[in-house]
Design a protein around this motif. Structure first.
Motif, mmCIF file in Angstrom:
data_model
loop_
_atom_site.group_PDB
_atom_site.id
_atom_site.type_symbol
_atom_site.label_atom_id
_atom_site.label_comp_id
_atom_site.label_asym_id
_atom_site.label_seq_id
_atom_site.Cartn_x
_atom_site.Cartn_y
_atom_site.Cartn_z
ATOM 1 N N VAL A 92 0.856 -1.184 0.000
ATOM 2 C CA VAL A 92 0.000 0.000 0.000
ATOM 3 C C VAL A 92 0.894 1.235 0.000
ATOM 4 O O VAL A 92 1.740 1.396 0.891
ATOM 5 C CB VAL A 92 -0.920 0.033 1.239
ATOM 6 N N HIS A 93 0.690 2.114 -0.978
ATOM 7 C CA HIS A 93 1.522 3.309 -1.062
ATOM 8 C C HIS A 93 1.049 4.383 -0.088
ATOM 9 O O HIS A 93 -0.142 4.487 0.242
ATOM 10 C CB HIS A 93 1.529 3.872 -2.486
ATOM 11 N N GLU A 94 1.987 5.205 0.310
ATOM 12 C CA GLU A 94 1.743 6.266 1.306
ATOM 13 C C GLU A 94 0.684 7.268 0.875
ATOM 14 O O GLU A 94 0.037 7.885 1.720
ATOM 15 C CB GLU A 94 3.073 6.967 1.595
ATOM 16 N N TRP A 95 0.463 7.465 -0.416
ATOM 17 C CA TRP A 95 -0.560 8.408 -0.861
ATOM 18 C C TRP A 95 -1.974 7.844 -0.737
ATOM 19 O O TRP A 95 -2.935 8.512 -1.070
ATOM 20 C CB TRP A 95 -0.293 8.829 -2.311
ATOM 21 N N SER A 96 -2.114 6.625 -0.277
ATOM 22 C CA SER A 96 -3.434 6.030 -0.103
ATOM 23 C C SER A 96 -4.159 6.679 1.066
ATOM 24 O O SER A 96 -3.537 7.189 2.006
ATOM 25 C CB SER A 96 -3.312 4.520 0.139
ATOM 26 N N GLU A 97 -5.485 6.639 1.014
ATOM 27 C CA GLU A 97 -6.290 7.222 2.082
ATOM 28 C C GLU A 97 -6.118 6.425 3.377
ATOM 29 O O GLU A 97 -6.021 5.191 3.347
ATOM 30 C CB GLU A 97 -7.760 7.253 1.686
ATOM 31 N N PRO A 98 -6.107 7.116 4.528
ATOM 32 C CA PRO A 98 -5.955 6.406 5.803
ATOM 33 C C PRO A 98 -6.995 5.313 6.015
ATOM 34 O O PRO A 98 -6.694 4.271 6.606
ATOM 35 C CB PRO A 98 -6.099 7.530 6.840
ATOM 36 N N ASP A 99 -8.213 5.533 5.523
ATOM 37 C CA ASP A 99 -9.256 4.519 5.704
ATOM 38 C C ASP A 99 -8.897 3.232 4.975
ATOM 39 O O ASP A 99 -9.087 2.129 5.497
ATOM 40 C CB ASP A 99 -10.604 5.057 5.190
ATOM 41 N N HIS A 122 7.862 9.531 0.355
ATOM 42 C CA HIS A 122 7.588 10.957 0.512
ATOM 43 C C HIS A 122 8.283 11.460 1.771
ATOM 44 O O HIS A 122 8.856 10.678 2.541
ATOM 45 C CB HIS A 122 6.074 11.183 0.576
ATOM 46 N N HIS A 123 8.203 12.775 1.966
ATOM 47 C CA HIS A 123 8.864 13.380 3.120
ATOM 48 C C HIS A 123 7.911 13.662 4.285
ATOM 49 O O HIS A 123 8.312 14.241 5.290
ATOM 50 C CB HIS A 123 9.552 14.688 2.714
ATOM 51 N N ARG A 124 6.652 13.232 4.181
ATOM 52 C CA ARG A 124 5.687 13.599 5.224
ATOM 53 C C ARG A 124 6.038 13.027 6.597
ATOM 54 O O ARG A 124 5.599 13.558 7.609
ATOM 55 C CB ARG A 124 4.282 13.166 4.824
ATOM 56 N N ALA A 125 6.805 11.948 6.639
ATOM 57 C CA ALA A 125 7.182 11.387 7.933
ATOM 58 C C ALA A 125 8.009 12.368 8.756
ATOM 59 O O ALA A 125 8.036 12.288 9.991
ATOM 60 C CB ALA A 125 7.958 10.088 7.747
ATOM 61 N N VAL A 126 8.674 13.328 8.080
ATOM 62 C CA VAL A 126 9.419 14.350 8.796
ATOM 63 C C VAL A 126 8.770 15.728 8.681
ATOM 64 O O VAL A 126 8.911 16.556 9.573
ATOM 65 C CB VAL A 126 10.888 14.422 8.307
ATOM 66 N N SER A 127 8.064 15.988 7.590
ATOM 67 C CA SER A 127 7.433 17.299 7.425
ATOM 68 C C SER A 127 6.058 17.362 8.081
ATOM 69 O O SER A 127 5.614 18.425 8.514
ATOM 70 C CB SER A 127 7.309 17.657 5.933
ATOM 71 N N GLU A 128 5.364 16.230 8.164
ATOM 72 C CA GLU A 128 4.057 16.141 8.812
ATOM 73 C C GLU A 128 3.988 14.852 9.628
ATOM 74 O O GLU A 128 3.153 13.981 9.364
ATOM 75 C CB GLU A 128 2.933 16.158 7.777
ATOM 76 N N PRO A 129 4.840 14.681 10.626
ATOM 77 C CA PRO A 129 4.929 13.400 11.329
ATOM 78 C C PRO A 129 3.644 12.969 12.015
ATOM 79 O O PRO A 129 3.323 11.772 12.032
ATOM 80 C CB PRO A 129 6.064 13.626 12.343
ATOM 81 N N GLU A 130 2.889 13.913 12.558
ATOM 82 C CA GLU A 130 1.660 13.522 13.243
ATOM 83 C C GLU A 130 0.641 12.969 12.264
ATOM 84 O O GLU A 130 -0.104 12.022 12.577
ATOM 85 C CB GLU A 130 1.085 14.710 14.023
ATOM 86 N N ALA A 131 0.588 13.550 11.075
ATOM 87 C CA ALA A 131 -0.326 13.036 10.052
ATOM 88 C C ALA A 131 0.046 11.610 9.663
ATOM 89 O O ALA A 131 -0.817 10.746 9.476
ATOM 90 C CB ALA A 131 -0.307 13.941 8.827
ATOM 91 N N MET A 132 1.341 11.334 9.553
ATOM 92 C CA MET A 132 1.763 9.994 9.171
ATOM 93 C C MET A 132 1.566 8.985 10.299
ATOM 94 O O MET A 132 1.178 7.832 10.058
ATOM 95 C CB MET A 132 3.235 10.009 8.740
ATOM 96 N N ARG A 133 1.784 9.409 11.522
ATOM 97 C CA ARG A 133 1.623 8.483 12.641
ATOM 98 C C ARG A 133 0.157 8.179 12.914
ATOM 99 O O ARG A 133 -0.170 7.247 13.644
ATOM 100 C CB ARG A 133 2.305 9.046 13.886
ATOM 101 N N ALA A 134 -0.729 8.962 12.298
ATOM 102 C CA ALA A 134 -2.157 8.694 12.434
ATOM 103 C C ALA A 134 -2.597 7.503 11.587
ATOM 104 O O ALA A 134 -3.672 6.941 11.805
ATOM 105 C CB ALA A 134 -2.963 9.933 12.039
ATOM 106 N N TYR A 135 -1.770 7.091 10.612
ATOM 107 C CA TYR A 135 -2.083 5.898 9.833
ATOM 108 C C TYR A 135 -2.017 4.671 10.753
ATOM 109 O O TYR A 135 -1.083 4.526 11.530
ATOM 110 C CB TYR A 135 -1.075 5.716 8.695
ATOM 111 N N ASP A 136 -3.008 3.816 10.640
ATOM 112 C CA ASP A 136 -3.034 2.602 11.456
ATOM 113 C C ASP A 136 -2.263 1.502 10.741
ATOM 114 O O ASP A 136 -2.781 0.824 9.852
ATOM 115 C CB ASP A 136 -4.479 2.161 11.707
ATOM 116 N N LEU A 137 -1.008 1.332 11.145
ATOM 117 C CA LEU A 137 -0.146 0.307 10.550
ATOM 118 C C LEU A 137 0.103 -0.843 11.524
ATOM 119 O O LEU A 137 1.022 -1.634 11.333
ATOM 120 C CB LEU A 137 1.194 0.923 10.135
#
Length: 388
Positions: A92-99, A122-137
């Protein structure tokens, strides 16, 4: 092995650089005999923008270059169980919807037998870390990160040895030097303007050196607002709009050189991660010059595969040197191709992915008492031959 990949878009490369690598690596997996299926969401904004700007004809270059590839679109509540039925590996690529990310994880947690990997380019893990950590992995088996610096971020989030470095690479079936050399003129830059995160760098390392050397500059890309287009013109450049990535080798073949100007995120927060344009340019046999970036992983040979410049004045000097020295141009092309062909093709990445799958399956098997020989056989032997 049956592989399912969820992408933002396979068909469109409009401001979607991951499509470049994805097309190449899926093609290589198919060539190895694996069954591959790609899915992309209905109304993907990259595809929507491409069709709005260029109509259905905008897909012609992709379809002509990748006849073996196709993808299936899905709606907001697509039947994921059907889509992954029989899969051995789901990515699953990072640009996929969190749902979508969460729903696939839920299937895995409920006992789905496939390996489930999250692919971050992508760089969101460092530029938007909270958004990325919201993904349920939580139910994912591992993360594929497109550079060591990004993999280290995930290790800091608890992924440990399940965060794998999986660099992008060049599709050598499509990106290669021209069969017959023609006259080359001027400088070409293929890149998107974006949100102004490298405007200063573009002026210093691309626009001013091109104007000062009088070499001529052709610019391709999207998201150039009127001010950006005016900037290109002010420095004597010619802006041509969007270029299908499948057409890039032909454009490279008409030009004397190209320049890599990284975004600030990849020089400051995620050092060592090159854009895919470095791989593709070197594979296409065009001399490459680079603005400052730290090749922290030793992927290339600076000064041998490409020229480097410490500042704008140095870039001007390097361009003048390149213009005046045909032997230097030949040497750069030869060595750049050597490095790409030895280490950085999509075929290499396909083999690396299969090795990761074998490692993860072996780890799972050890916890169940399954012989590792059986795991290796199941991971590498193709079961079906299909198209993506």
């Amino acid at each position: 092995m049956k592989i399912v990949y969820f992408t933002h878009s396979l068909a469109s490369c409009w401001n979607h650089g991951n499509a470049h690598f994805l097309r190449g690596v899926l093609r290589e997996l198919i060539a190895l005999g694996h069954e591959v299926q790609a899915y992309e969401p209905e109304g993907a904004w990259s595809l929507a923008n491409l069709l709005e700007d260029h109509g259905p004809e905008g897909l012609d270059a992709y379809r002509d270059a990748y006849p073996e590839l196709r993808s299936e679109s899905y709606g907001e509540r697509g039947d994921l169980a059907r889509m992954v039925d029989g899969a051995d590996l789901v990515i699953v690529h990072e640009w996929s919807e969190p749902d979508l990310v969460a729903r696939l994880g839920k299937l895995r947690a409920q006992g789905a037998p496939f390996l489930l990997l999250f692919h971050d380019t992508h760089h969101r893990a460092v530029s938007e870390p909270e958004a990325m950590r919201a993904y349920d992995l939580s139910a994912y088996d591992g993360v594929l990160a497109f550079g060591e610096a990004l993999a280290e971020v995930y290790r800091g989030w608890g992924w440990g040895d399940r965060a794998f470095v999986w660099h992008e690479a060049a599709d050598l079936r499509h990106f290669h030097p021209p069969a017959v050399e023609r006259e080359r003129q001027g400088l070409v830059w293929i890149g998107n303007w974006g949100e102004g995160e490298r405007t200063k760098e573009l002026k210093e390392f691309l626009f001013r050196p091109a104007r000062e050397t009088g070499i001529g500059l052709d610019v391709y890309g999207v998201r150039y607002h009127e001010t950006a287009k005016a900037t290109v013109r002010r420095y004597g450049g010619r802006y041509h709009g969007w270029l299908p990535n499948a057409a890039a080798p032909d454009v490279f073949a008409r030009h004397l050189a190209t320049i890599h100007v990284p975004r600030r995120f990849y020089t400051r927060l995620l050092p060592g991660i090159p854009t895919i344009r470095i791989f593709e340019a070197l594979a296409s046999g065009i001399p490459l010059l680079c603005a400052p970036w730290d090749d922290a992983e030793g992927l290339f040979r600076a000064g041998t595969d490409y020229l480097t410049a410490s500042d704008g004045a140095d870039m001007t000097r390097q361009l003048e040197r390149l213009q005046a020295d045909p032997d230097l141009r030949v040497s750069l092309v030869r060595h750049g191709l050597e490095t790409i062909r030895a280490r950085h093709s999509c075929a290499h990445r396909a083999e690396e992915l299969l090795a990761i799958v074998t490692r993860l399956r072996s780890s799972r098997a050890k916890s169940r008492g399954v012989p590792t020989e059986a795991v290796h056989h199941a991971s590498t032997e193709p079961e079906l031959r299909s198209v993506a």
